[in-house]
Design an enzyme around this catalytic site. Structure first.
Site, short mmCIF file in Angstrom:
data_model
loop_
_atom_site.label_atom_id
_atom_site.label_comp_id
_atom_site.label_asym_id
_atom_site.label_seq_id
_atom_site.Cartn_x
_atom_site.Cartn_y
_atom_site.Cartn_z
N LYS A 162 46.76 33.24 -11.13
CA LYS A 162 46.02 33.60 -9.91
C LYS A 162 46.82 34.71 -9.23
O LYS A 162 47.82 34.46 -8.56
CB LYS A 162 45.96 32.37 -9.01
CG LYS A 162 44.78 32.31 -8.05
CD LYS A 162 44.60 33.48 -7.15
CE LYS A 162 45.45 33.44 -5.90
NZ LYS A 162 45.30 34.66 -5.08
N GLU A 214 59.60 31.01 -5.45
CA GLU A 214 60.41 32.18 -5.11
C GLU A 214 59.84 32.76 -3.83
O GLU A 214 58.67 33.15 -3.79
CB GLU A 214 60.37 33.24 -6.21
CG GLU A 214 61.07 32.86 -7.49
CD GLU A 214 62.57 32.60 -7.32
OE1 GLU A 214 63.15 33.05 -6.30
OE2 GLU A 214 63.13 31.93 -8.19
N CYS A 250 61.48 41.26 -2.17
CA CYS A 250 62.18 40.09 -1.61
C CYS A 250 63.69 40.28 -1.72
O CYS A 250 64.45 39.60 -1.04
CB CYS A 250 61.72 38.80 -2.28
SG CYS A 250 61.65 38.91 -4.04
N GLU A 257 62.27 37.81 7.76
CA GLU A 257 61.90 38.80 6.74
C GLU A 257 60.74 39.64 7.26
O GLU A 257 59.72 39.11 7.67
CB GLU A 257 61.49 38.10 5.44
CG GLU A 257 61.21 39.10 4.34
CD GLU A 257 60.88 38.43 3.01
OE1 GLU A 257 60.01 37.54 3.00
OE2 GLU A 257 61.50 38.80 1.99
P1 ADP Z 1 51.51 37.35 1.35
O1 ADP Z 1 51.51 36.93 2.80
O2 ADP Z 1 52.56 38.32 1.03
O3 ADP Z 1 50.17 37.72 0.80
P2 ADP Z 1 51.29 34.71 0.27
O4 ADP Z 1 52.39 33.72 0.13
O5 ADP Z 1 50.20 34.39 1.22
O6 ADP Z 1 52.00 36.07 0.55
O7 ADP Z 1 50.63 34.98 -1.15
C1 ADP Z 1 51.26 34.79 -2.38
C2 ADP Z 1 50.24 34.20 -3.35
O8 ADP Z 1 49.88 32.90 -2.91
C3 ADP Z 1 48.94 34.98 -3.44
O9 ADP Z 1 48.47 34.99 -4.77
C4 ADP Z 1 48.03 34.19 -2.53
O10 ADP Z 1 46.67 34.36 -2.86
C5 ADP Z 1 48.47 32.79 -2.84
N1 ADP Z 1 48.11 31.79 -1.82
C6 ADP Z 1 47.86 31.99 -0.50
N2 ADP Z 1 47.56 30.82 0.11
C7 ADP Z 1 47.64 29.85 -0.82
C8 ADP Z 1 47.46 28.42 -0.82
N3 ADP Z 1 47.12 27.76 0.29
N4 ADP Z 1 47.63 27.75 -1.97
C9 ADP Z 1 48.00 28.40 -3.10
N5 ADP Z 1 48.17 29.73 -3.18
C10 ADP Z 1 48.00 30.46 -2.06
#
Ligand code: ADP
Length: 477
Positions: free
Chosen positions: A170, A245, A279, A378
């Protein structure tokens, strides 16, 4: 529309989302299918069905498929690097470098697929033999961020597949194109249907569905600390293995005896390349008194000479911020820094270019105290904070005074201080006379404290996450 890859078939979704170039928001790269929870479930079902044959099949064939993926990634690095730079906004050389590295990672794991080993021992009971073997987890979900849209999916997928797992990837909403290209390459390299599946779509829907699916044996996540915590809790609630991570607030210590030019280059590279969106970025520059003013003056001069602009243009050093939301965050932190009493020495301005992109000049704060928010949280943008300290001991204490612990760097000519820093830095990775960012593909990657959870990624250590061990006892009779 760019479809999903589920069970070896390219499948459309009811809705799509545009993939927009952050260097030129009028440039739409493509429309990408947006999966829902039921398509996420279909992908997990396909990966479950493919698991038995893949995990028990020929490791020679597994290795050849990974090697073929690596070769195509390397051969197409100029083109894929361009796609990467176009969708994410890092400069073209950085994009090509990342695509090459993704290929090298697959080549490394092509070898690892043949080297999954165990142990054979005598039991403490006479006549009994004991063996310890490594087995794959089953279906693993890989949830990836936008800042390394090819390398992170590659280093997770290559390791997972080498160990005999099947995969559902994903990718981040902002960067589906590199993940799509990777899926296409893996599919054409001969991965059997269902071994590698791609579902693009919103994290809160698709990511959450994968994390909560009882058929998913492990989740490898890279992203924000907030989302990571949520993913971790959901996995632990159902006893699934999880690897996280997350963020960093990485220190680069510059001591009085450092080579000034080298230290400035480490800071420019570590804090500002990839627009500071790593990061491992050096967002805290911790500098001792006697070199402080020279270092700051030289760094500010270098920053003013950097060209901010369209990621695909020649001569550009710093591409755009990835999107408007991240730009707003960066600018909000610049305001916070000024309100907290830090002095913005240079940068932090919106930059106007011929194309409509999210351009921000590299921002350098001085007179920063390590307790300020710009030194603790961050930012994930081209913003660095200089903290003045008296000596090595104070530098080390400030470097370690952070919730995070991913990478830590020091510039010094002193073996004694370099050695002490290597030993005492509370970080998963330590860099001596090198930028905090920029790591090799064949050795472990990961951090301590709030930066990471679970075993390391990459290199031989990746198997610690992607396999589980089985201890078998046998009595010959
Ligand atoms: P950013 O704020 O940099 O986009 P995220 O941590 O939100 O970082 O996103 C990292 C990944 O986690 C992306 O692929 C995002 O779609 C996914 N993601 C966001 N919310 C969820 C969730 N509730 N459960 C699982 N994956 C998620």
């Amino acid at each position: 529309m760019k479809p999903q890859l589920i069970g070896g078939e390219w499948v459309t979704s009811p809705t799509t989302a545009p993939n927009i170039n952050p260097s030129d928001t009028t440039d739409v790269i493509a429309e990408f299918a947006q999966a829902d929870a039921s398509q996420a479930s279909d992908a997990v079902a396909a990966a479950s069905d493919a698991f038995a044959a893949w995990s028990r099949g020929s490791i020679q064939r597994r290795s050849e498929i990974l090697d073929a993926v690596g070769s195509e990634l390397v051969a197409r690095a100029p083109e894929l690097g361009r796609l990467l730079a176009r969708e994410e906004g890092k400069t073209l050389p950085e994009g090509v470098g990342e695509a090459t590295r993704a290929g090298q990672v697959f080549k490394f794991f092509a070898g690892e697929a043949l080297r999954i080993s165990g142990e054979s021992q005598r039991s403490v009971r006479p006549g009994v033999d004991v063996s310890v073997t490594r087995e794959p987890l089953g279906v693993v979900a890989l949830i990836t961020p936008w800042n390394f849209p090819l390398a992170i999916p590659a280093w997770k997928a290559a390791a997972a597949l080498a160990c005999g797992n099947t995969v559902v990837l994903k990718p981040a909403e902002l960067t589906p194109a590199c993940a799509w290209a990777l899926a296409d390459i893996i599919q054409r390299a001969g991965a059997p249907a269902g071994v590698f599946n791609l579902v693009s779509g919103p994290g809160s829907v698709v990511g959450a569905a994968l994390v909560e699916d009882a058929r998913v044996g492990g989740v490898s996540f890279t992203g924000s600390t907030t989302t990571g915590a949520r993913v971790g809790q959901a996995c632990m609630a159902r006893n699934a293995r999880v690897q996280l991570e997350m963020g960093g607030k990485n220190p680069l210590v510059v001591l009085d005896d450092a080579d000034l030019d080298l230290a400035v280059e480490c800071a420019v590279n570590g804090a500002f390349y990839s627009t500071g969106q790593r990061c491992t970025a050096s967002s805290r520059l911790i500098v001792t008194e006697a070199i402080h003013d020279r270092f700051v003056a030289a760094l500010a001069e270098r920053l003013r000479a950097l060209v901010v602009g369209h990621a695909l243009e020649d001569g550009v050093h710093i591409g755009p911020v990835v999107d408007q939301r991240q730009l707003d965050i960066d600018r909000a932190y610049i305001e916070i820094g000024e309100r907290e009493g830090a002095r913005l020495l240079t940068g932090g301005d919106l930059v106007s270019r011929p194309t409509a992109g999210h351009f921000l000049s590299p921002a350098l704060f001085v007179d920063v105290d390590n307790s300020m928010r710009i030194a603790r949280e961050e930012i994930f943008g081209p913003v660095a904070a200089v903290i003045r300290v008296r000596n090595f001991d104070e530098a080390l204490a400030v470097a370690n005074d952070t919730p995070y612990g991913l990478s830590a760097g020091i510039c010094t000519g002193s073996l004694k201080h370099a050695t002490a820093f290597r030993q005492e830095a509370r970080a998963g990775m330590v860099m001596v006379n090198l930028p905090t960012a920029g790591v090799d593909p064949h050795v472990p990657f990961g951090g301590q404290k709030a930066s990471s959870y679970g075993p390391r990624e990459q290199g031989r250590y990746a198997a610690e996450f992607y396999t589980t061990v089985k201890t078998a006892y046998a009595f010959a009779g």
